[in-house]
Scaffold this motif. Sequence first.
Motif, PDB file in Angstrom:
ATOM      1  N   PHE A   1       0.837  -1.200   0.000  1.00 47.59           N
ATOM      2  CA  PHE A   1       0.000   0.000   0.000  1.00 47.59           C
ATOM      3  C   PHE A   1       0.870   1.248   0.000  1.00 47.59           C
ATOM      4  N   ASP A   2       0.377   2.272  -0.675  1.00 48.08           N
ATOM      5  CA  ASP A   2       0.976   3.599  -0.626  1.00 48.08           C
ATOM      6  C   ASP A   2       0.106   4.433   0.317  1.00 48.08           C
ATOM      7  N   LEU A   3       0.561   4.585   1.566  1.00 47.69           N
ATOM      8  CA  LEU A   3      -0.264   5.229   2.582  1.00 47.69           C
ATOM      9  C   LEU A   3      -0.458   6.721   2.337  1.00 47.69           C
ATOM     10  N   SER A   4       0.389   7.331   1.518  1.00 47.67           N
ATOM     11  CA  SER A   4       0.204   8.750   1.215  1.00 47.67           C
ATOM     12  C   SER A   4      -1.042   8.975   0.359  1.00 47.67           C
ATOM     13  N   GLN A   5      -1.421   7.960  -0.406  1.00 50.11           N
ATOM     14  CA  GLN A   5      -2.585   8.060  -1.290  1.00 50.11           C
ATOM     15  C   GLN A   5      -3.752   7.186  -0.840  1.00 50.11           C
ATOM     16  N   ASP A   6      -3.478   6.265   0.078  1.00 48.51           N
ATOM     17  CA  ASP A   6      -4.464   5.228   0.389  1.00 48.51           C
ATOM     18  C   ASP A   6      -4.381   4.874   1.872  1.00 48.51           C
ATOM     19  N   LYS A   7      -4.812   5.787   2.739  1.00 48.94           N
ATOM     20  CA  LYS A   7      -4.706   5.537   4.173  1.00 48.94           C
ATOM     21  C   LYS A   7      -5.649   4.425   4.637  1.00 48.94           C
ATOM     22  N   SER A   8      -6.645   4.100   3.822  1.00 48.95           N
ATOM     23  CA  SER A   8      -7.583   3.037   4.172  1.00 48.95           C
ATOM     24  C   SER A   8      -7.102   1.659   3.724  1.00 48.95           C
ATOM     25  N   GLU A   9      -5.950   1.606   3.074  1.00 49.44           N
ATOM     26  CA  GLU A   9      -5.368   0.336   2.595  1.00 49.44           C
ATOM     27  C   GLU A   9      -6.385  -0.461   1.774  1.00 49.44           C
ATOM     28  N   ALA A  10      -6.981   0.237   0.814  1.00 47.58           N
ATOM     29  CA  ALA A  10      -8.022  -0.377  -0.011  1.00 47.58           C
ATOM     30  C   ALA A  10      -7.484  -0.945  -1.314  1.00 47.58           C
ATOM     31  N   THR A  11      -6.329  -0.426  -1.793  1.00 46.43           N
ATOM     32  CA  THR A  11      -5.811  -0.820  -3.096  1.00 46.43           C
ATOM     33  C   THR A  11      -4.466  -1.501  -2.960  1.00 46.43           C
ATOM     34  N   ASN A  12      -4.440  -2.789  -3.265  1.00 51.54           N
ATOM     35  CA  ASN A  12      -3.204  -3.570  -3.205  1.00 51.54           C
ATOM     36  C   ASN A  12      -2.381  -3.315  -4.470  1.00 51.54           C
ATOM     37  N   LEU A  13      -1.170  -2.761  -4.284  1.00 54.85           N
ATOM     38  CA  LEU A  13      -0.315  -2.404  -5.423  1.00 54.85           C
ATOM     39  C   LEU A  13       0.824  -3.392  -5.638  1.00 54.85           C
ATOM     40  N   ALA A  14       0.733  -4.579  -5.039  1.00 52.38           N
ATOM     41  CA  ALA A  14       1.833  -5.540  -5.100  1.00 52.38           C
ATOM     42  C   ALA A  14       2.166  -5.948  -6.540  1.00 52.38           C
ATOM     43  N   ASP A  15       1.170  -6.181  -7.358  1.00 52.40           N
ATOM     44  CA  ASP A  15       1.415  -6.592  -8.745  1.00 52.40           C
ATOM     45  C   ASP A  15       1.983  -5.446  -9.577  1.00 52.40           C
ATOM     46  N   LYS A  16       1.645  -4.226  -9.216  1.00 49.47           N
ATOM     47  CA  LYS A  16       2.074  -3.061  -9.985  1.00 49.47           C
ATOM     48  C   LYS A  16       3.513  -2.658  -9.676  1.00 49.47           C
ATOM     49  N   TYR A  17       3.969  -2.936  -8.451  1.00 54.74           N
ATOM     50  CA  TYR A  17       5.317  -2.532  -8.040  1.00 54.74           C
ATOM     51  C   TYR A  17       6.082  -3.726  -7.454  1.00 54.74           C
ATOM     52  N   PRO A  18       6.416  -4.716  -8.293  1.00 53.79           N
ATOM     53  CA  PRO A  18       7.097  -5.922  -7.793  1.00 53.79           C
ATOM     54  C   PRO A  18       8.473  -5.626  -7.194  1.00 53.79           C
ATOM     55  N   ASP A  19       9.170  -4.618  -7.703  1.00 55.08           N
ATOM     56  CA  ASP A  19      10.497  -4.294  -7.160  1.00 55.08           C
ATOM     57  C   ASP A  19      10.392  -3.774  -5.734  1.00 55.08           C
ATOM     58  N   LYS A  20       9.378  -2.986  -5.456  1.00 59.06           N
ATOM     59  CA  LYS A  20       9.165  -2.483  -4.096  1.00 59.06           C
ATOM     60  C   LYS A  20       8.808  -3.628  -3.153  1.00 59.06           C
ATOM     61  N   VAL A  21       8.000  -4.557  -3.649  1.00 60.85           N
ATOM     62  CA  VAL A  21       7.661  -5.742  -2.859  1.00 60.85           C
ATOM     63  C   VAL A  21       8.929  -6.518  -2.505  1.00 60.85           C
ATOM     64  N   LYS A  22       9.796  -6.692  -3.479  1.00 62.85           N
ATOM     65  CA  LYS A  22      11.021  -7.457  -3.266  1.00 62.85           C
ATOM     66  C   LYS A  22      11.898  -6.816  -2.191  1.00 62.85           C
ATOM     67  N   VAL A  23      12.019  -5.501  -2.231  1.00 68.26           N
ATOM     68  CA  VAL A  23      12.845  -4.781  -1.253  1.00 68.26           C
ATOM     69  C   VAL A  23      12.281  -4.937   0.157  1.00 68.26           C
ATOM     70  N   LEU A  24      10.981  -4.761   0.306  1.00 72.00           N
ATOM     71  CA  LEU A  24      10.378  -4.832   1.632  1.00 72.00           C
ATOM     72  C   LEU A  24      10.309  -6.269   2.151  1.00 72.00           C
ATOM     73  N   GLN A  25      10.125  -7.234   1.248  1.00 68.22           N
ATOM     74  CA  GLN A  25      10.185  -8.629   1.669  1.00 68.22           C
ATOM     75  C   GLN A  25      11.582  -8.984   2.172  1.00 68.22           C
ATOM     76  N   ALA A  26      12.586  -8.462   1.511  1.00 70.19           N
ATOM     77  CA  ALA A  26      13.961  -8.713   1.949  1.00 70.19           C
ATOM     78  C   ALA A  26      14.194  -8.139   3.340  1.00 70.19           C
ATOM     79  N   ARG A  27      13.600  -6.976   3.618  1.00 68.81           N
ATOM     80  CA  ARG A  27      13.745  -6.379   4.943  1.00 68.81           C
ATOM     81  C   ARG A  27      13.066  -7.236   6.003  1.00 68.81           C
ATOM     82  N   ILE A  28      11.873  -7.750   5.723  1.00 68.34           N
ATOM     83  CA  ILE A  28      11.181  -8.632   6.667  1.00 68.34           C
ATOM     84  C   ILE A  28      11.996  -9.891   6.917  1.00 68.34           C
TER      85      ILE A  28
END
Length: 361
Positions: free
Chosen positions: A296-323
């Motif tokens: 989620f992009d909380l600056s645009q979607d504070k309600s966490e209504a729109t899952n952007l995982a498919d649209k930004y796979p590189d961002k997913v990869k970075v945050l998964q690596a951090r977890i």
Amino acid sequence: ETLLPQILRDAGYQTAMSGKWHLGHAKTDYWPKQRGFDSFYGATVGEIDHFKHASHGIADWYRNNKPIKEPGFDNTLFGQEAVRVINAHDQKKPLFLYLAFTAPHTPFQAPKEYLDRYKNIADENRRAYAAMISVIDDEIGNVVAALEKKGIRDNTLIVYMSDNGGVVNSMFAGDSKVGGKLPADNGPYREGKGTLYEGGTRSVAFMNWPGKIKPGVFNGLMHVVDMLPTLVGLAGAKPGKDKPLDGVDMWPAISEGKPSPRTEIVYNVDPMAGAVREGEWKLLWSATLPQKIELFDLSQDKSEATNLADKYPDKVKVLQARITELAAQMKPPLLLMEAVRLTYFTPLVTPSPEEMFAAGD
């Protein structure tokens, strides 16, 4: 670990606690008096009947390390104790007072005079919830009045915070059976207590210190772990000899309006799930099957209504690596280890002593 009251007491503070502890109750070594508080009044577990002061029929009401019996609504009594501490305080020492109300935690109960204030609310749970909040309001007012009467209001920092968002799912309502609709409302934020969504983890907080904090809103990132270094720094103390802290000193940001030094929020990491936030990007990763990844992009979607995982796979990869990095640093939860032991190592049929002896056990 070295806790905040231990550090402040070592720095010369009188330390007092009134309210809910919930940081270890099965062994007195982990009770407040043994963890840095000069005095303790209240309950050790997470949920008690607000009038009977008991959990599952077992009394849980203490002054210091001794069980006591007394009548009254617990949150009113917590406030009264805080006022007593302030009135008796020797000003030769600074004071750290931790006041932990149990309202509005289940069971939804309140004194009749407070329930009567809200006769216009038809829903029973909602009426009790409002009444419980009013008890807190009144007791905080009494505490502020005591500080003013003592002549130390202008030299006192008041911090108010909640430990989680409101409960909107009965699964996380606690031990008490709750009938009807749950009364909490987390506004635009998704879900509530017990989840890693913003409705469960984002909570209101404020600081008040006349002449030291200007009225206004601080919207920078801040985590509850930042409270220790912030308050310890204000007290002129040192954090101690613990392992490096995750928290950062937020005082310049709060008092001077400087940008928050925090860029990351770790919501939770355990063997089943994890969630982290970097800037405005937040990833929730459920590792249990079926696996679920949400970005989620909380600056645009504070309600966490729109899952952007498919649209930004590189961002997913970075945050998964951090977890994954954080997960590698943690010790396995004891509860999970016990579940594994029971699942894989407990026999379905208990053997007789003779059989155990023959097996060499």
